[in-house]
Every structure is written in structure tokens, then in C-alpha cells.
Scaffold this active site. Sequence first.
Site, mmCIF file in Angstrom:
data_model
loop_
_atom_site.group_PDB
_atom_site.id
_atom_site.type_symbol
_atom_site.label_atom_id
_atom_site.label_comp_id
_atom_site.label_asym_id
_atom_site.label_seq_id
_atom_site.Cartn_x
_atom_site.Cartn_y
_atom_site.Cartn_z
ATOM 1 N N CYS A 96 -25.005 -21.088 6.529
ATOM 2 C CA CYS A 96 -24.664 -21.300 7.937
ATOM 3 C C CYS A 96 -25.869 -21.075 8.837
ATOM 4 O O CYS A 96 -26.935 -20.649 8.393
ATOM 5 C CB CYS A 96 -23.533 -20.356 8.353
ATOM 6 S SG CYS A 96 -21.954 -20.700 7.550
ATOM 7 N N HIS A 118 -22.641 -19.244 13.661
ATOM 8 C CA HIS A 118 -21.997 -17.962 13.955
ATOM 9 C C HIS A 118 -23.022 -16.905 14.344
ATOM 10 O O HIS A 118 -24.236 -17.161 14.348
ATOM 11 C CB HIS A 118 -21.143 -17.494 12.773
ATOM 12 C CG HIS A 118 -21.882 -17.308 11.475
ATOM 13 N ND1 HIS A 118 -22.845 -16.333 11.281
ATOM 14 C CD2 HIS A 118 -21.775 -17.962 10.286
ATOM 15 C CE1 HIS A 118 -23.289 -16.378 10.048
ATOM 16 N NE2 HIS A 118 -22.665 -17.372 9.417
#
Length: 232
Positions: A207, A184
Site C-alpha cells: 500500500c 492509508h
Amino acid sequence: MMRHCGWLATIFLLPLLSFNIYTSANNIPSGHLTAPSWANPCLLTNTATSGLNYLVMNAPENIEATIGGDLYRVRLLPGSMDADKVFLLIDKTDYRLYVYEDVTLRKIYKVTFGNSDLTDKQMQGDRRTPEGVFHISNKRMDARWSRFMLLDYPNETSWTRFHDRQSRGVIPANATIGDGVGIHGVEEAAGINDQYVEQRINWTLGCISLKSADIAELYNVLKVGTPVVIRR
């Protein structure tokens, strides 16, 4: 299945594809190896493996010192690549994401992660980024991170490692494996901007984070199912 066919070799040898490929190396014919082959080592034949062996024997040691800056500045446009032949290599040690089309290195992005301990994710809450061969399982626009591409973590290999660590007492018996790991952008509303990526400040919960413009570009050229190799 992966644990029975040597997938670790793929994770640790695949970065060697970064060398001499994007300049159209003459020794490897176009289309010789495809992303699905690298993502599933069980599909590697003796012929396919010969291309990897060539690169292992001829690869310089330092990617950054070899590739220069052109592959940071090139733009990837929708439709400019065959999505069925694209895969990602994320190197945690280099803080880099490499975009390959077949055996051609097409683009390099700077990335950052979660925990500054760059070892493999062990359990929920450790903020580490998992290692292994994954696939993009979902894509969505995201109000918090601009774009989000979910990985299919935990997969079979992730569960095998998790249970092994529990059995050896490396992690608590009541630990959970975690999920929701993806690729992301930054979190501008929280004051987390592109400089976090530029300065290698690990800020996520595990992430992989790219700069705002980079995640927008990458999101538009990838599809659900794209293989993603994460290694150190």
C-alpha cells in the site's frame, strides 16, 4: 480497454504536469483538461493533447528542485476543490503523492511503500506497489491505519500483465494476483510512526502510506471514484 489506447503514455508523461502549473501558466486555459481525461487516454482529443505536449516541451527535469516547499505546507480544506476534477499522481521514485485539481498542482505529500524494490507489483505477497491507472473504490475510517482508501486493483490492465507474466514464466503458474491495495496512514500501535515516511522506510505490504495528519487531510478532500495514477 486501456491496453488498446496507450495508457502507458499517461502514466509516464503525466508527472510533467507538475511544472509551471500551480503558478497559473498562461499558455493553458483553466479547465482545459480534467482528471477524467487524464485517467482515460481514450478521451484525449488532439486539442487536449496539445496541453500535454506544451508541458512536455517546457518541463524542467527535476520536480523537487523546481517547486520549492510551499506545496508541502499548504492546507487542503473540504470544499476548497472541485472533487470531480481532482486526481492523484503517486511517483514511487520520488516517494511523493501529487494532488491535482484539473491542471493545477495543489499539494504534495511525502509517502512510502512496501518492498524497497519499487518495480511493478507482480503477485500476492511480493509487497510491491502496483503501477497503472486506478480509482478509489472505497473509503473508511480504520483503527489500524487511521484512514484507508481502497484502490480498484486489480483492474483489467493488472490482470493482463499478471497473465502475461504467468505465460512467460516470470511468476509461478499457481501465483495469485493479490488485492486490498490502498492509501492509508502509519501504524502507530506497532511503533510505525511518521518518521518511517520522512525517512523513506518502506514498511507496508504494497500500500501507499502517508503521515497521520496528511492522511486525515487527504481523506477529507477526496471522493470515491477519484483517479489515481501510480508510476516510477
